[in-house]
Scaffold this motif. Structure first.
Motif, short mmCIF file in Angstrom:
data_model
loop_
_atom_site.label_atom_id
_atom_site.label_comp_id
_atom_site.label_asym_id
_atom_site.label_seq_id
_atom_site.Cartn_x
_atom_site.Cartn_y
_atom_site.Cartn_z
N ALA A 102 0.84 -1.21 0.00
CA ALA A 102 0.00 0.00 0.00
C ALA A 102 0.87 1.25 0.00
O ALA A 102 0.58 2.22 -0.71
N SER A 103 1.94 1.24 0.75
CA SER A 103 2.85 2.39 0.80
C SER A 103 3.50 2.64 -0.56
O SER A 103 3.61 3.78 -1.01
N ARG A 106 0.90 4.25 -2.75
CA ARG A 106 0.69 5.65 -2.34
C ARG A 106 1.83 6.54 -2.82
O ARG A 106 1.61 7.63 -3.34
N HIS A 107 3.06 6.09 -2.63
CA HIS A 107 4.21 6.87 -3.09
C HIS A 107 4.14 7.11 -4.60
O HIS A 107 4.35 8.21 -5.07
N ARG A 109 1.52 7.00 -6.66
CA ARG A 109 0.37 7.80 -7.10
C ARG A 109 0.42 9.23 -6.61
O ARG A 109 -0.20 10.11 -7.22
N ALA A 110 1.16 9.51 -5.56
CA ALA A 110 1.21 10.86 -4.99
C ALA A 110 2.20 11.77 -5.71
O ALA A 110 2.32 12.94 -5.36
#
Length: 175
Positions: A102-103, A106-107, A109-110
């Motif tokens: 998940a991390s 997130r990294h 996509r952010a």
């Protein structure tokens, strides 16, 4: 707010490239021009962001959660690897596999994208400051066509002053 939590970035480790491993779940890919730009960025500026890893104590290895392409640049550039003493800056997160996945997402996509309007202004500013097309292409990581499009979108004659940019053809009237 919990006071005992300290962000991993405040505890950067210098880790040998030999102890760092790619994960098997990162869906992110980088096109060759962007990878070349990342290499240039690291050559010019050094590593400015750590690689995010999970430390596997049993194997004494670091699994990448974010930063695979920064790692890849070192693996493929002897100049960078030697300059950095074959080590990368690493921040460590201690999470389960599911949370590391998940991390990673997130990294990825952010990261965001560039605003066309801001890129047009940046190109105008660089041209107005007297920088050549070659400098912009080399240092910003653009190709000639992209630079031309941004200049055209600006619509400013000054961006094309003293430039031969037309690719048009002329009609042979003798036919």
């Amino acid at each position: 707010m919990e006071r005992s939590f300290i962000s991993p970035v405040y505890n950067i480790r210098r880790v040998s490239i030999e102890k760092i491993r790619a994960n098997t779940y990162n869906p992110n890919v980088t096109a060759p021009p962007e990878l070349a730009l990342l290499e240039r960025s690291i050559l010019e500026d050094g590593y400015t962001m750590p690689i995010v890893c999970y430390y596997n104590e049993l194997e004494d290895t670091y699994e990448i959660v974010d930063g695979f392409h920064r790692y890849l640049v070192m693996k493929s550039s002897e100049l960078i690897a030697k300059r950095e003493n074959y080590s990368l800056p690493v921040s460590v997160i201690n999470k389960s596999l599911e949370n590391r996945i998940a991390s990673t997402i997130r990294h990825n996509r952010a990261r965001g994208t560039h605003s066309l309007e801001l890129m047009k202004k940046i190109i105008q500013q660089l041209v107005d400051s007297g920088l050549s097309d070659q400098w912009i292409i080399k240092n910003i990581g653009m190709d000639k066509e992209e630079l031309l499009r941004l200049k055209q979108l600006n619509g400013l004659a000054s961006l094309f002053k003293d430039k031969d940019f037309s690719r048009s053809w002329e009609i042979d009237e003798s036919l």
